[in-house]
Design an enzyme around this catalytic site. Structure first.
Site, mmCIF file in Angstrom:
data_model
loop_
_atom_site.group_PDB
_atom_site.id
_atom_site.type_symbol
_atom_site.label_atom_id
_atom_site.label_comp_id
_atom_site.label_asym_id
_atom_site.label_seq_id
_atom_site.Cartn_x
_atom_site.Cartn_y
_atom_site.Cartn_z
ATOM 1 C CE LYS A 76 -16.753 74.197 23.864
ATOM 2 N NZ LYS A 76 -16.094 75.459 23.454
ATOM 3 C CB SER A 151 -15.120 76.983 27.034
ATOM 4 O OG SER A 151 -15.329 77.092 25.635
ATOM 5 C CB SER A 175 -13.057 78.288 23.792
ATOM 6 O OG SER A 175 -13.402 78.960 24.971
HETATM 7 N N1 GLN Z 1 -12.319 82.732 27.958
HETATM 8 C C1 GLN Z 1 -13.196 83.445 27.071
HETATM 9 C C2 GLN Z 1 -14.531 83.679 27.719
HETATM 10 O O1 GLN Z 1 -14.735 83.204 28.806
HETATM 11 C C3 GLN Z 1 -13.345 82.720 25.766
HETATM 12 C C4 GLN Z 1 -14.282 81.583 25.820
HETATM 13 C C5 GLN Z 1 -14.555 80.983 24.488
HETATM 14 O O2 GLN Z 1 -13.788 81.163 23.557
HETATM 15 N N2 GLN Z 1 -15.685 80.289 24.398
HETATM 16 O O3 GLN Z 1 -15.366 84.329 27.168
#
Ligand code: GLN
Length: 488
Positions: A76, A151, A175
């Protein structure tokens, strides 16, 4: 037609069926030819991958191979990689080439794995759909109109489409699990502190945790074996021996106590998703598990608590991007303040700005007690509730998300609607417990993941539970209609 798993590739390398250079070349060719339709990679590291693959082949020929030696993976684009652009999917870091390596990518490098590139994500990992990336939306190989989740959408799509057998992700509020669920792959968010955060671009430091994404629990275990462990460079890293995550995989599940929290099956849960989860639970009963009804009554508070805490930490972490030391700087600033303001205004996208503003507000004098402190109190209540539940049952199961992957653009106009998507995943981060997503069926051709949450440092048990399920089901082996195999 099948997509080889990471374990199968590792096996093929160890038996000399193919070399790392051969499989690396094949996958690189696939990525170049097919990733246009997914947009799962931000950077492809072809030259470096070939150098690493040849070194891995040489290491193997000298009898010094480890299980991941020569295995191609992707990171990532939130893990700093020395000499390779690390953008965090933001214009702010479009030109950022780190002078150092994250602990996770270093460990995987030391194990002999080959890095094929850096995968797409929501900008600074803020999002649930991979639509906030500066480099564009990522398309789900099960349906190119659907989001892949976020994400870590680039990593899950690359794995689901067969472009790479395993990839790294991070999970601050879901994410790894949410995109794994939307793309039909397996992913685990380990216990907070189990995997080093050193060199991972910080979003919300008390919640961020890195983990592996692959097609099977066995693959994930192989990667986690390398990724987990104490690191002096991360003060929140836990100094505790790492289990062998592959050792327990084959143990039967007889006597396992599974808790089903009634709040995870309440209003808002799609009927089809509920069906998939309940049928997975029945499979577990057949495997010898005992099912108990439990309650996690604080679940509805997790969204408010999470979005206050995560935004507060993000506003602080992202204050370092000021156009001075590295990252984006606006053209011809008229003075220091103008440089700060325009660099940040032009470098960050809308969602990131929204979080910075919410977080700054929640931390400001007069509002701190009303929002931030209250959110921390709720966080403690959530943690207590999990501890209480996990004293009665071994693991907790439920859905990962209320619905299967939604269509691109369908939730972008309403940020709160998007935040609601995270209802089932946020609590595990707030409590710091490990949690994973395992493919458990389909609704209208889109994958559904089963969430398994466990006690602190119970990663080996979660992976065993997932593996035993994968031995009697084949959801994780299904091939998306738009995969690299199908368009070959
Ligand atoms: N959807 C959540 C956020 O936008 C989690 C994102 C993540 O785990 N990086 O904060």
């Amino acid at each position: 037609m099948s997509i080889p798993t990471l374990s199968q590739i590792a096996h093929g390398l160890s038996t000399g069926h193919f070399s790392s250079e051969e499989i690396t070349c094949d996958l690189l060719a696939d990525i170049v030819a097919k990733d246009k339709q997914y947009n799962s990679f931000i950077t492809i590291t072809k030259t470096l991958a070939l150098v690493q693959a040849r070194a891995a082949d040489q290491r193997r020929s000298q009898g010094r191979a480890a299980p991941l030696t020569g295995v191609p993976i992707a990171h990532k684009d939130i893990f700093c990689t020395r000499g390779i652009r690390t953008s965090c999917a933001s214009r702010m870091l479009d030109n950022f080439v780190p002078p150092y390596e994250s602990t996770v990518s270093q460990r995987l490098l030391d194990a002999g794995s080959v890095c094929l590139g850096k995968t797409n994500l929501d900008e600074f990992a803020m999002g649930s759909s991979n639509e906030t990336s500066y480099y564009g939306v990522v398309n789900n190989p099960w349906d190119l109109d659907a989001v892949p989740g976020g994400s870590s959408g680039g990593s899950t799509v690359a794995v689901a489409a067969g472009l790479v057998p395993g990839a790294t992700g991070t999970d601050t509020g879901g994410s790894i699990r949410q995109p794994a669920s939307f793309c039909g792959v397996t992913g685990i968010k380990p216990t907070y502190g189990r995997v080093s955060r050193f060199g991972i671009i910080a979003y919300a430091s008390s919640l961020d945790q890195a983990g592996p994404i692959a097609r099977t629990a066995e693959d994930v275990a192989l990667m986690l074996n390398v990724m987990a462990g104490f690191d002096q460079q991360d003060s929140t890293s836990v100094d505790r021996a790492v289990d062998d995550y592959c050792a327990q995989l084959e143990q039967p599940l007889k006597g396992l106590k599974i808790g089903l929290p009634k709040e995870y099956f309440g209003p808002g849960l799609d009927d089809g998703v509920a069906q998939c989860i309940l049928s997975a639970v029945q499979d577990y009963e057949r495997l010898g598990a005992q099912i108990l009804d439990i309650s996690l009554s604080k679940l509805p508070l997790s969204i408010a608590a999470y979005y206050v805490i995560a935004s507060a930490e993000a506003s602080s972490n992202l204050s370092r991007y000021d156009g001075v030391r590295y990252g984006y700087r606006c053209d011809q600033p008229t003075g220091l303040l103008d440089m700060y303001c325009r660099s940040r205004a032009e470098g960050f996208g809308t969602e990131v700005k929204r979080r910075i503003m919410v977080g700054t507000y929640a931390l400001s004098e007069g509002y701190f007690d009303a929002y931030y402190r209250k959110a921390q109190c709720i966080r403690r209540l959530i943690k207590n509730e999990f501890e209480h539940a996990l004293a009665q049952v071994d693991v907790i199961m439920g859905p990962v998300t209320p619905t299967p992957a939604f269509n691109q653009g369908s939730k972008t106009v309403n940020p709160v609607g998007m935040y609601l998507e995270d209802i089932y995943t946020l609590s595990a981060n707030l409590a710091g417990i490990p949690a994973m997503s395992v493919p458990a069926g389909f609704v209208s051709g889109r994958p559904v993941g089963l969430q398994i949450m466990g006690n602190y440092f119970a990663e080996a048990q979660l992976l065993q539970i997932a593996h035993q399920y994968q031995k009697v089901t084949d959801w994780h082996l299904q091939i998306p209609p738009h995969s690299s195999q199908e368009c070959a």
